[in-house]
Design a protein around this motif. Structure first.
Motif, mmCIF file in Angstrom:
data_model
loop_
_atom_site.group_PDB
_atom_site.id
_atom_site.type_symbol
_atom_site.label_atom_id
_atom_site.label_comp_id
_atom_site.label_asym_id
_atom_site.label_seq_id
_atom_site.Cartn_x
_atom_site.Cartn_y
_atom_site.Cartn_z
ATOM 1 N N VAL A 121 45.987 32.912 52.259
ATOM 2 C CA VAL A 121 46.202 34.341 52.024
ATOM 3 C C VAL A 121 46.944 34.505 50.707
ATOM 4 O O VAL A 121 48.054 34.006 50.526
ATOM 5 C CB VAL A 121 46.971 34.991 53.196
ATOM 6 N N CYS A 122 46.294 35.217 49.810
ATOM 7 C CA CYS A 122 46.832 35.474 48.478
ATOM 8 C C CYS A 122 47.136 36.959 48.358
ATOM 9 O O CYS A 122 46.793 37.744 49.234
ATOM 10 C CB CYS A 122 45.778 35.099 47.424
ATOM 11 N N ASP A 123 47.786 37.340 47.277
ATOM 12 C CA ASP A 123 47.944 38.761 47.013
ATOM 13 C C ASP A 123 47.758 39.041 45.539
ATOM 14 O O ASP A 123 47.798 38.140 44.701
ATOM 15 C CB ASP A 123 49.262 39.317 47.549
ATOM 16 N N ALA A 124 47.500 40.312 45.258
ATOM 17 C CA ALA A 124 47.310 40.762 43.883
ATOM 18 C C ALA A 124 47.644 42.247 43.823
ATOM 19 O O ALA A 124 47.442 42.975 44.795
ATOM 20 C CB ALA A 124 45.873 40.537 43.437
ATOM 21 N N VAL A 125 48.158 42.659 42.693
ATOM 22 C CA VAL A 125 48.377 44.077 42.433
ATOM 23 C C VAL A 125 47.240 44.517 41.523
ATOM 24 O O VAL A 125 47.021 43.930 40.455
ATOM 25 C CB VAL A 125 49.743 44.334 41.762
ATOM 26 N N LEU A 126 46.512 45.535 41.971
ATOM 27 C CA LEU A 126 45.366 46.014 41.201
ATOM 28 C C LEU A 126 45.761 47.236 40.395
ATOM 29 O O LEU A 126 46.244 48.214 40.943
ATOM 30 C CB LEU A 126 44.203 46.356 42.130
ATOM 31 N N ALA A 127 45.549 47.151 39.099
ATOM 32 C CA ALA A 127 45.901 48.245 38.209
ATOM 33 C C ALA A 127 44.666 49.030 37.783
ATOM 34 O O ALA A 127 44.782 50.160 37.340
ATOM 35 C CB ALA A 127 46.609 47.693 36.973
ATOM 36 N N GLU A 128 43.496 48.416 37.923
ATOM 37 C CA GLU A 128 42.277 49.096 37.468
ATOM 38 C C GLU A 128 41.504 49.682 38.641
ATOM 39 O O GLU A 128 41.753 49.367 39.797
ATOM 40 C CB GLU A 128 41.405 48.119 36.677
ATOM 41 N N SER A 129 40.570 50.576 38.327
ATOM 42 C CA SER A 129 39.784 51.169 39.406
ATOM 43 C C SER A 129 38.781 50.158 39.947
ATOM 44 O O SER A 129 38.364 49.245 39.270
ATOM 45 C CB SER A 129 39.045 52.417 38.973
ATOM 46 N N ILE A 130 38.431 50.398 41.177
ATOM 47 C CA ILE A 130 37.547 49.503 41.908
ATOM 48 C C ILE A 130 36.124 50.040 41.839
ATOM 49 O O ILE A 130 35.879 51.225 42.036
ATOM 50 C CB ILE A 130 38.007 49.408 43.374
ATOM 51 N N VAL A 131 35.198 49.137 41.544
ATOM 52 C CA VAL A 131 33.777 49.452 41.579
ATOM 53 C C VAL A 131 33.158 48.479 42.568
ATOM 54 O O VAL A 131 32.690 47.411 42.195
ATOM 55 C CB VAL A 131 33.125 49.308 40.182
ATOM 56 N N SER A 132 33.209 48.847 43.848
ATOM 57 C CA SER A 132 32.786 47.916 44.893
ATOM 58 C C SER A 132 31.284 47.726 44.904
ATOM 59 O O SER A 132 30.521 48.610 44.524
ATOM 60 C CB SER A 132 33.274 48.399 46.257
ATOM 61 N N ASP A 133 30.876 46.537 45.348
ATOM 62 C CA ASP A 133 29.470 46.199 45.518
ATOM 63 C C ASP A 133 29.010 46.838 46.825
ATOM 64 O O ASP A 133 29.471 46.449 47.892
ATOM 65 C CB ASP A 133 29.320 44.675 45.573
ATOM 66 N N PRO A 134 28.109 47.830 46.781
ATOM 67 C CA PRO A 134 27.683 48.498 48.011
ATOM 68 C C PRO A 134 26.970 47.564 48.983
ATOM 69 O O PRO A 134 26.877 47.854 50.171
ATOM 70 C CB PRO A 134 26.752 49.618 47.519
ATOM 71 N N GLY A 135 26.506 46.433 48.498
ATOM 72 C CA GLY A 135 25.911 45.433 49.384
ATOM 73 C C GLY A 135 26.956 44.711 50.218
ATOM 74 O O GLY A 135 26.636 44.052 51.205
ATOM 75 N N GLU A 136 28.227 44.815 49.826
ATOM 76 C CA GLU A 136 29.323 44.152 50.521
ATOM 77 C C GLU A 136 30.298 45.155 51.147
ATOM 78 O O GLU A 136 30.806 44.940 52.234
ATOM 79 C CB GLU A 136 30.113 43.258 49.547
ATOM 80 N N VAL A 137 30.595 46.232 50.416
ATOM 81 C CA VAL A 137 31.650 47.169 50.812
ATOM 82 C C VAL A 137 31.069 48.580 50.970
ATOM 83 O O VAL A 137 30.539 49.150 50.018
ATOM 84 C CB VAL A 137 32.781 47.174 49.755
ATOM 85 N N ALA A 138 31.173 49.138 52.177
ATOM 86 C CA ALA A 138 30.647 50.478 52.450
ATOM 87 C C ALA A 138 31.661 51.566 52.102
ATOM 88 O O ALA A 138 31.287 52.695 51.788
ATOM 89 C CB ALA A 138 30.250 50.589 53.922
ATOM 90 N N TRP A 139 32.952 51.260 52.194
ATOM 91 C CA TRP A 139 34.026 52.226 51.924
ATOM 92 C C TRP A 139 35.283 51.449 51.606
ATOM 93 O O TRP A 139 35.485 50.333 52.082
ATOM 94 C CB TRP A 139 34.265 53.087 53.170
ATOM 95 N N HIS A 140 36.156 52.044 50.794
ATOM 96 C CA HIS A 140 37.491 51.463 50.576
ATOM 97 C C HIS A 140 38.489 52.587 50.340
ATOM 98 O O HIS A 140 38.122 53.683 49.908
ATOM 99 C CB HIS A 140 37.500 50.459 49.416
ATOM 100 N N GLY A 141 39.740 52.307 50.692
ATOM 101 C CA GLY A 141 40.800 53.278 50.488
ATOM 102 C C GLY A 141 42.158 52.596 50.460
ATOM 103 O O GLY A 141 42.303 51.459 50.903
ATOM 104 N N TRP A 142 43.147 53.291 49.928
ATOM 105 C CA TRP A 142 44.511 52.780 49.822
ATOM 106 C C TRP A 142 45.351 53.385 50.936
ATOM 107 O O TRP A 142 45.441 54.600 51.050
ATOM 108 C CB TRP A 142 45.104 53.134 48.463
ATOM 109 N N LEU A 143 45.986 52.532 51.754
ATOM 110 C CA LEU A 143 46.784 52.985 52.887
ATOM 111 C C LEU A 143 48.207 52.449 52.792
ATOM 112 O O LEU A 143 48.425 51.315 52.364
ATOM 113 C CB LEU A 143 46.165 52.514 54.205
ATOM 114 N N THR A 144 49.166 53.251 53.240
ATOM 115 C CA THR A 144 50.553 52.789 53.312
ATOM 116 C C THR A 144 50.672 51.760 54.434
ATOM 117 O O THR A 144 49.780 51.636 55.280
ATOM 118 C CB THR A 144 51.509 53.954 53.600
ATOM 119 N N GLU A 145 51.791 51.063 54.473
ATOM 120 C CA GLU A 145 52.009 50.070 55.531
ATOM 121 C C GLU A 145 51.908 50.716 56.911
ATOM 122 O O GLU A 145 51.270 50.170 57.818
ATOM 123 C CB GLU A 145 53.372 49.388 55.360
ATOM 124 N N SER A 146 52.510 51.881 57.094
ATOM 125 C CA SER A 146 52.455 52.544 58.408
ATOM 126 C C SER A 146 51.029 52.985 58.742
ATOM 127 O O SER A 146 50.610 52.920 59.905
ATOM 128 C CB SER A 146 53.434 53.714 58.491
#
Length: 171
Positions: A121-146
């Protein structure tokens, strides 16, 4: 056999079979490790933004593993000679179109899912916008810990997402 322009060739990934102590035993095909329940390595990256929110995504419906399930980590099997962080960074680029500095946080023997494997398990801070591959990712969003804690109880996540999140937050 004749190979023409309409011929589809499926090439199985090669991975390192490892033991219960994460030591390499040899090189095998990924399908062979899954079929036989052999241990191999998988690298995932937990992505955060500048505000500390977690990236959660829903897998595409046509995927063979966990179709339509939500997931906390982006990742996949480590190729031969590839570290956990290298595998996670490669998958991050393939699935979300993002390059980022990826740091290994911890590993554990994961018995959830289709076959047992060592999960880095790794981590990364993303500063740029995401352009997801629709063949892999149907939706994405940013959520708080809670919000992640709540959605882990309400949405259908992959079998290892809760453990990855709990271990990540406890460190």
């Amino acid at each position: 056999m004749s190979v023409g322009p309409d011929t589809v060739c499926v090439v199985d990934e090669l991975v390192e079979r490892v033991d219960a102590h994460d030591r390499v035993l040899g090189v095998v095909s990924r399908s062979e490790t899954v079929r036989n329940g052999w241990l191999h390595r998988v690298g995932v990256v937990v992505c955060r933004d500048g505000q500390g929110r977690f990236l959660v995504h829903r897998r595409a419906e046509h995927l063979s593993r966990f179709p339509g399930h939500y997931e906390l980590g982006v990742g996949g099997a480590a190729a031969v000679g590839e570290s956990y962080a290298q595998a996670a960074a490669r998958e991050l680029t393939e699935e979300l179109g993002v390059r980022a500095s990826v740091r290994l946080r911890f590993t554990f023997l994961n018995r959830a899912g289709f076959s047992p494997h060592w999960l880095g398990v790794c981590d990364a801070v993303l500063a740029e916008s995401i352009v997801s591959d629709p063949g892999e990712v149907a939706w994405h969003g940013w959520l708080t810990e809670s919000e992640v804690r709540r959605t882990l109880r309400q949405w259908t996540f992959t079998s290892d997402s809760r453990e990855v999140f709990d271990r990540y937050c406890s460190r």
